[in-house]
Design a protein around this motif. Structure first.
Motif, PDB file in Angstrom:
ATOM      1  N   VAL A   1       2.261 -10.752  32.155  1.00 37.63           N
ATOM      2  CA  VAL A   1       2.967  -9.605  32.738  1.00 37.63           C
ATOM      3  C   VAL A   1       2.666  -8.315  31.975  1.00 37.63           C
ATOM      4  O   VAL A   1       2.233  -7.313  32.553  1.00 37.63           O
ATOM      5  CB  VAL A   1       4.491  -9.881  32.758  1.00 37.63           C
ATOM      6  CG1 VAL A   1       5.247  -8.651  33.244  1.00 37.63           C
ATOM      7  CG2 VAL A   1       4.789 -11.084  33.651  1.00 37.63           C
ATOM      8  N   ASP A   2       2.884  -8.342  30.651  1.00 36.32           N
ATOM      9  CA  ASP A   2       2.817  -7.096  29.871  1.00 36.32           C
ATOM     10  C   ASP A   2       1.392  -6.682  29.500  1.00 36.32           C
ATOM     11  O   ASP A   2       1.116  -5.500  29.324  1.00 36.32           O
ATOM     12  CB  ASP A   2       3.625  -7.240  28.565  1.00 36.32           C
ATOM     13  CG  ASP A   2       5.096  -7.485  28.839  1.00 36.32           C
ATOM     14  OD1 ASP A   2       5.515  -7.267  29.989  1.00 36.32           O
ATOM     15  OD2 ASP A   2       5.809  -7.902  27.911  1.00 36.32           O
TER      16      ASP A   2
ATOM     17  N   SER B   1      -0.844  -9.053  35.486  1.00 34.94           N
ATOM     18  CA  SER B   1      -1.092  -9.972  36.604  1.00 34.94           C
ATOM     19  C   SER B   1       0.115 -10.173  37.514  1.00 34.94           C
ATOM     20  O   SER B   1      -0.015 -10.824  38.553  1.00 34.94           O
ATOM     21  CB  SER B   1      -1.516 -11.348  36.056  1.00 34.94           C
ATOM     22  OG  SER B   1      -2.717 -11.225  35.336  1.00 34.94           O
ATOM     23  N   ALA B   2       1.284  -9.635  37.118  1.00 34.16           N
ATOM     24  CA  ALA B   2       2.497  -9.877  37.912  1.00 34.16           C
ATOM     25  C   ALA B   2       2.321  -9.381  39.343  1.00 34.16           C
ATOM     26  O   ALA B   2       1.813  -8.283  39.579  1.00 34.16           O
ATOM     27  CB  ALA B   2       3.692  -9.178  37.267  1.00 34.16           C
ATOM     28  N   GLY B   3       2.704 -10.214  40.295  1.00 30.59           N
ATOM     29  CA  GLY B   3       2.674  -9.819  41.705  1.00 30.59           C
ATOM     30  C   GLY B   3       1.294  -9.795  42.328  1.00 30.59           C
ATOM     31  O   GLY B   3       1.113  -9.336  43.448  1.00 30.59           O
ATOM     32  N   LYS B   4       0.293 -10.284  41.606  1.00 31.97           N
ATOM     33  CA  LYS B   4      -1.070 -10.218  42.152  1.00 31.97           C
ATOM     34  C   LYS B   4      -1.584 -11.561  42.666  1.00 31.97           C
ATOM     35  O   LYS B   4      -2.735 -11.666  43.069  1.00 31.97           O
ATOM     36  CB  LYS B   4      -2.024  -9.683  41.081  1.00 31.97           C
ATOM     37  CG  LYS B   4      -1.767  -8.211  40.781  1.00 31.97           C
ATOM     38  CD  LYS B   4      -2.797  -7.649  39.848  1.00 31.97           C
ATOM     39  CE  LYS B   4      -2.521  -6.179  39.573  1.00 31.97           C
ATOM     40  NZ  LYS B   4      -3.329  -5.677  38.474  1.00 31.97           N
ATOM     41  N   ALA B   5      -0.753 -12.590  42.576  1.00 28.50           N
ATOM     42  CA  ALA B   5      -1.217 -13.917  43.014  1.00 28.50           C
ATOM     43  C   ALA B   5      -1.354 -13.957  44.526  1.00 28.50           C
ATOM     44  O   ALA B   5      -0.602 -13.313  45.227  1.00 28.50           O
ATOM     45  CB  ALA B   5      -0.242 -14.985  42.547  1.00 28.50           C
TER      46      ALA B   5
ATOM     47  N   MET C   1      -6.232  -3.922  22.062  1.00 24.79           N
ATOM     48  CA  MET C   1      -7.634  -4.359  22.066  1.00 24.79           C
ATOM     49  C   MET C   1      -7.927  -5.186  23.320  1.00 24.79           C
ATOM     50  O   MET C   1      -9.010  -5.100  23.894  1.00 24.79           O
ATOM     51  CB  MET C   1      -7.949  -5.168  20.799  1.00 24.79           C
ATOM     52  CG  MET C   1      -8.014  -4.333  19.531  1.00 24.79           C
ATOM     53  SD  MET C   1      -9.316  -3.067  19.577  1.00 24.79           S
ATOM     54  CE  MET C   1     -10.739  -4.029  19.061  1.00 24.79           C
ATOM     55  N   VAL C   2      -6.964  -5.994  23.741  1.00 28.40           N
ATOM     56  CA  VAL C   2      -7.154  -6.768  24.972  1.00 28.40           C
ATOM     57  C   VAL C   2      -7.324  -5.806  26.146  1.00 28.40           C
ATOM     58  O   VAL C   2      -8.229  -5.952  26.976  1.00 28.40           O
ATOM     59  CB  VAL C   2      -5.954  -7.715  25.241  1.00 28.40           C
ATOM     60  CG1 VAL C   2      -6.111  -8.410  26.586  1.00 28.40           C
ATOM     61  CG2 VAL C   2      -5.829  -8.748  24.132  1.00 28.40           C
TER      62      VAL C   2
ATOM     63  N   LYS D   1       7.092 -18.584  27.351  1.00 32.40           N
ATOM     64  CA  LYS D   1       7.449 -17.167  27.202  1.00 32.40           C
ATOM     65  C   LYS D   1       6.250 -16.367  26.698  1.00 32.40           C
ATOM     66  O   LYS D   1       6.019 -15.229  27.112  1.00 32.40           O
ATOM     67  CB  LYS D   1       8.624 -17.021  26.227  1.00 32.40           C
ATOM     68  CG  LYS D   1       9.959 -17.219  26.911  1.00 32.40           C
ATOM     69  CD  LYS D   1      11.111 -16.943  25.959  1.00 32.40           C
ATOM     70  CE  LYS D   1      12.410 -17.471  26.549  1.00 32.40           C
ATOM     71  NZ  LYS D   1      13.386 -17.825  25.530  1.00 32.40           N
ATOM     72  N   GLY D   2       5.487 -16.968  25.779  1.00 31.03           N
ATOM     73  CA  GLY D   2       4.290 -16.298  25.252  1.00 31.03           C
ATOM     74  C   GLY D   2       3.265 -16.062  26.353  1.00 31.03           C
ATOM     75  O   GLY D   2       2.680 -14.980  26.463  1.00 31.03           O
ATOM     76  N   VAL D   3       3.060 -17.081  27.186  1.00 29.80           N
ATOM     77  CA  VAL D   3       2.103 -16.958  28.293  1.00 29.80           C
ATOM     78  C   VAL D   3       2.588 -15.885  29.268  1.00 29.80           C
ATOM     79  O   VAL D   3       1.827 -15.016  29.705  1.00 29.80           O
ATOM     80  CB  VAL D   3       1.934 -18.311  29.030  1.00 29.80           C
ATOM     81  CG1 VAL D   3       1.089 -18.140  30.284  1.00 29.80           C
ATOM     82  CG2 VAL D   3       1.317 -19.355  28.102  1.00 29.80           C
ATOM     83  N   GLN D   4       3.902 -15.925  29.562  1.00 28.45           N
ATOM     84  CA  GLN D   4       4.480 -14.966  30.510  1.00 28.45           C
ATOM     85  C   GLN D   4       4.315 -13.530  30.004  1.00 28.45           C
ATOM     86  O   GLN D   4       3.974 -12.630  30.760  1.00 28.45           O
ATOM     87  CB  GLN D   4       5.962 -15.283  30.703  1.00 28.45           C
ATOM     88  CG  GLN D   4       6.597 -14.480  31.820  1.00 28.45           C
ATOM     89  CD  GLN D   4       8.067 -14.820  31.992  1.00 28.45           C
ATOM     90  OE1 GLN D   4       8.747 -15.217  31.043  1.00 28.45           O
ATOM     91  NE2 GLN D   4       8.556 -14.675  33.188  1.00 28.45           N
TER      92      GLN D   4
END
Ligand SMILES: [Zn+2]
Length: 218
Positions: A209-210, A214-218, A154-155, A202-205
């Motif tokens: 990521v999943d 957002s991984a690698g987009k900073a 849904m997200v 870990k929840g935020v990560q």
């Protein structure tokens, strides 16, 4: 502290209901403020948001506003009579144009607080969200309120329909609560606090990521 991070971090103040709170927030080190004029009528909401946007510009602060009214209550929000009012796509376009607001939080069946039976899958009016996205285009990022609980799919579906800022709160804290519940009687308090924060991270990560990609987009 946030601005010293190795990735871009913005400090946002959510649901500023009282105009005096917005006045105070404009004097603080926020990057972004949500002015919640959802209890005003539409014309009042436009002129209120417009006045805040004008003052915020000089301070390089972005402004988010809500149009329509989401059902339910969030911690910290007053228990005012919050019967939902859905966001009308054409009115949303006019609201953005006239107020100059940077981010818009639409009401399309999303609710603050736990979703009733059937969850967001049943409550969301996807077609309304799609029409709002189409009316505003990519120049006005949409903000998703009401994510407790929400499946990853849904997200992702919300993101495919214009949601750029996703307000995660309780759902992302599950790990934190579970750790404290499991360890609080048998583990040293400091270790419980550290472990709970690790679980929260870990929840935020996982979301970053999943789910958000957002991984690698900073
Ligand atoms: Zn909210």
């Amino acid at each position: 502290m946030a601005h010293a991070a190795s990735v871009p971090v913005a400090v946002h103040l959510d649901h500023c209901i009282e105009p005096s709170d917005a006045d105070l927030a404009l004097e603080c080190a926020f990057d972004s403020i949500m002015v919640d004029g959802s209890l005003f009528d539409e014309e009042q909401n436009i002129s209120y948001v417009k006045s805040v946007v004008e003052r915020a510009k000089a301070r390089n602060i972005t402004i988010e506003a809500e149009l329509g009214r989401m059902q339910g209550n969030e911690v910290g929000l007053s228990a005012t009579d919050l019967n939902a009012v859905w966001t009308d796509p054409d009115r949303a376009a006019r609201f953005v144009q006239e107020s100059g607001v940077h981010f818009l939080a639409p009401s399309f069946g999303n609710v603050h607080g736990p979703y009733p039976a059937g969850g967001a899958e049943k409550a969301w009016q996807i077609e309304r969200l799609q029409r709002i996205y189409k009316a505003l285009g990519d120049t006005t990022p949409l903000v998703l309120h009401g994510t407790h609980p929400l499946s990853d799919d849904m997200v992702r579906m919300a993101m495919a329909n214009g949601m750029v800022k996703i307000n995660e709160n309780r759902t992302i804290r599950y790990g934190y609560h579970e750790f404290i519940e499991a360890e609080c009687k048998s583990t040293d308090l400091i270790r419980v606090q550290e472990g709970a924060v690790e679980a929260y991270c870990k929840g935020v990560q996982r979301f970053m990521v999943d789910v958000f990609g957002s991984a690698g987009k900073a």
